[in-house]
Write a protein that holds these residues in place. Structure first.
Motif: not given
Length: 112
Positions: A38-48
């Protein structure tokens, strides 16, 4: 309403995770071996990222990372090129943009 979660099936979770951390600043917030991250960006979006075999996205499928300006697009392009990725120079199309094939079997667009 904004999209804030996307799941990608990839053939190499570790390589995909490393690529996204190195070039786009995503942070791994959790993983299960080499089968899930699970990956998170600075805006809080999640990319799994989920491991799959024979991953085949349609030719035009891609995920995009919008940059603030052309300088940032050029910087990422140059860094990828120096690290051995096959990237063409950015072009002025629907924005200032280029594409790169990411480890794991998916394409990334970098644009402003």
């Amino acid at each position: 309403m904004k999209i804030n979660h996307i799941n990608l099936t990839v053939n190499d979770v570790t390589a995909s995770r490393d690529f996204l951390e190195t070039y786009f600043g995503l942070t791994c917030t959790g993983s299960r071996g080499d089968g899930f991250a699970a990956m998170k960006d600075d805006d809080g979006s999640i990319l799994t990222l989920m491991k799959g075999s024979n991953v085949q996205y349609p030719k035009t499928f891609h995920v995009g990372f919008i940059q603030e300006n052309e300088e940032q697009v050029n910087r990422i392009n140059q860094r990828l090129k120096e690290d051995g990725f096959k990237v063409k120079p950015p072009q002025h199309l629907h924005g200032y943009t280029f594409y790169v094939e990411a480890p794991g079997g998916f394409n990334v667009e970098v644009l402003c």
